[in-house]
Design an enzyme around this catalytic site. Structure first.
Site, PDB file in Angstrom:
ATOM      1  CG  ASP A  61      -6.149   5.009 -10.336  1.00 45.27           C
ATOM      2  OD1 ASP A  61      -5.995   5.349  -9.156  1.00 45.27           O
ATOM      3  OD2 ASP A  61      -7.278   4.949 -10.880  1.00 45.27           O
ATOM      4  CB  SER A  62      -2.450   7.931  -6.820  1.00 43.47           C
ATOM      5  OG  SER A  62      -1.730   6.810  -6.367  1.00 43.47           O
ATOM      6  CG  ASP A 104      -5.927   1.371  -8.436  1.00 44.78           C
ATOM      7  OD1 ASP A 104      -6.985   0.771  -8.170  1.00 44.78           O
ATOM      8  OD2 ASP A 104      -5.666   2.527  -8.038  1.00 44.78           O
ATOM      9  CE  LYS A 133      -7.187   0.978  -4.962  1.00 42.12           C
ATOM     10  NZ  LYS A 133      -8.093   1.938  -5.639  1.00 42.12           N
ATOM     11  CD  GLU A 135     -11.424   4.671  -8.070  1.00 40.58           C
ATOM     12  OE1 GLU A 135     -12.315   5.428  -8.499  1.00 40.58           O
ATOM     13  OE2 GLU A 135     -10.242   5.033  -7.917  1.00 40.58           O
ATOM     14  CD  GLU A 202      -9.441   8.221  -1.779  1.00 42.46           C
ATOM     15  OE1 GLU A 202      -9.383   7.192  -2.476  1.00 42.46           O
ATOM     16  OE2 GLU A 202      -8.832   9.270  -2.067  1.00 42.46           O
TER      17      GLU A 202
HETATM   18  O1  KIV Z   1      -4.624   5.155  -6.547  1.00 44.52           O
HETATM   19  C1  KIV Z   1      -4.402   5.186  -5.332  1.00 44.52           C
HETATM   20  O2  KIV Z   1      -3.332   5.558  -4.864  1.00 44.52           O
HETATM   21  C2  KIV Z   1      -5.472   4.763  -4.448  1.00 44.52           C
HETATM   22  C3  KIV Z   1      -5.282   4.982  -2.982  1.00 44.52           C
HETATM   23  C4  KIV Z   1      -5.496   6.398  -2.649  1.00 44.52           C
HETATM   24  C5  KIV Z   1      -6.149   4.096  -2.168  1.00 44.52           C
HETATM   25  O3  KIV Z   1      -6.479   4.300  -4.889  1.00 44.52           O
END
Ligand code: KIV
Length: 286
Positions: A61-62, A104, A133, A135, A202
């Site tokens: 989600d970056s 994500d 993924k 969090e 992280e």
């Molecule tokens: O969203 C993302 O890119 C991430 C990584 C930094 C692990 O969660």
């Protein structure tokens, strides 16, 4: 006119690469081979990362920051994640790639209930993800178990969890001090016990993430700003290519600076991680 003799040796065939799978990732972990992961958000970069032998591709989600110009990941929607997961999965299929694809789950897409998390995970899996993924620890443990029981592989994420940046008070190292380290450790064990098959750590102190990596025998840790002692490493694609619009995090290395191509930079990253040359604790950890 010359003819090749009938007995001329056949041209060497390219080595057949087997698709990455959970058993293969577990085998790598058991054998102590470092796992490499990069983020990608589109078909082309994903295919290039696969060609560079990056094992895991994370549609993170970056993308909110690097593709959409947002100031944090909080504004990223499930529809955006579905769209980019779909683009990456299509690129990987076209390239007959072998990478393991992680999608994500964005902020708000798994927070209401386990059922909401399942619906959101199904969206990303149907877009082509092999794993999702999410969090956080504590309240997420039951959600992880619920998804895993329903056949959805889960990568957990502890330490600095960017979706809760406002609650954490900024992008800071997490797990410093005995109490915080103990809390993070018990969350990590609970996530492993719930069936998480990977754990991103992280911005966690190097000594803590190295200790966790030894303890979590069934759940490889993937570090980002968490030192060299993790089972694998992940970086945000744009960061490792030196294309960060803001301030470059201290733990990032610009692999493009010494490379002639994007694929070359990714190959250098893979080699550096596999050979234990990246990260260098003294330079890239807390
Ligand atoms: O969203 C993302 O890119 C991430 C990584 C930094 C692990 O969660």
């Amino acid at each position: 006119m010359t003819h090749a003799p009938d007995h001329a040796p056949a041209a060497p065939r390219p080595a057949v690469r087997k698709p990455l799978s959970l058993p293969r990732l577990r085998e790598m972990h058991a054998q102590g081979e470092k796992i490499t992961m990069l983020t990608a958000y589109d078909a082309t970069f994903a295919a290039v990362a696969d060609a560079a032998r990056v094992e895991c591709i994370l549609v993170g989600d970056s993308l909110g920051m690097v593709c959409q110009g947002l100031s944090s990941t909080v504004g990223v929607t499930l529809e955006s994640m579905r769209h980019h997961t779909d683009c990456v999965a299509r690129g990987l299929r076209r390239a007959q790639a072998t990478a393991w694809l992680i999608g994500d789950l964005p902020f708000g897409s798994y927070h209401e209930s386990k059922e909401q998390a399942l619906r959101s995970a199904v969206v990303l899996m149907q877009a082509g993800a092999h794993m999702v993924k999410l969090e956080g620890g504590g309240w997420t443990t039951d959600t992880v178990r619920f998804l895993v029981e329903r056949g959805i592989p889960v990568c957990a994420h502890l330490g600095l969890t960017p979706q809760t940046v406002h609650a954490l008070g900024g992008y800071r190292v997490q797990g410093r001090g005995d109490e915080a380290a103990a809390a993070l450790t018990s969350q990590a064990h609970a996530l492993q016990d719930a069936g998480a098959s990977m754990l991103v750590l992280e911005m966690v102190p190097a000594a803590l993430s190295a200790a966790l990596t030894k303890e979590l025998t069934h759940c490889p840790t993937i570090g980002i700003g968490a030192g060299a002692g993790t089972a694998g490493q992940v970086l945000v694609l744009h960061d490792m290519l030196g294309m960060n619009l803001g301030r470059m995090p201290k733990f990032v290395h610009n692999f493009m600076a010494e490379a002639h191509s994007v694929q070359g930079a990714m190959q250098a990253y893979v080699r550096a991680v596999k050979e234990g040359r990246f990260p260098v604790d003294a330079l890239h950890a807390w």
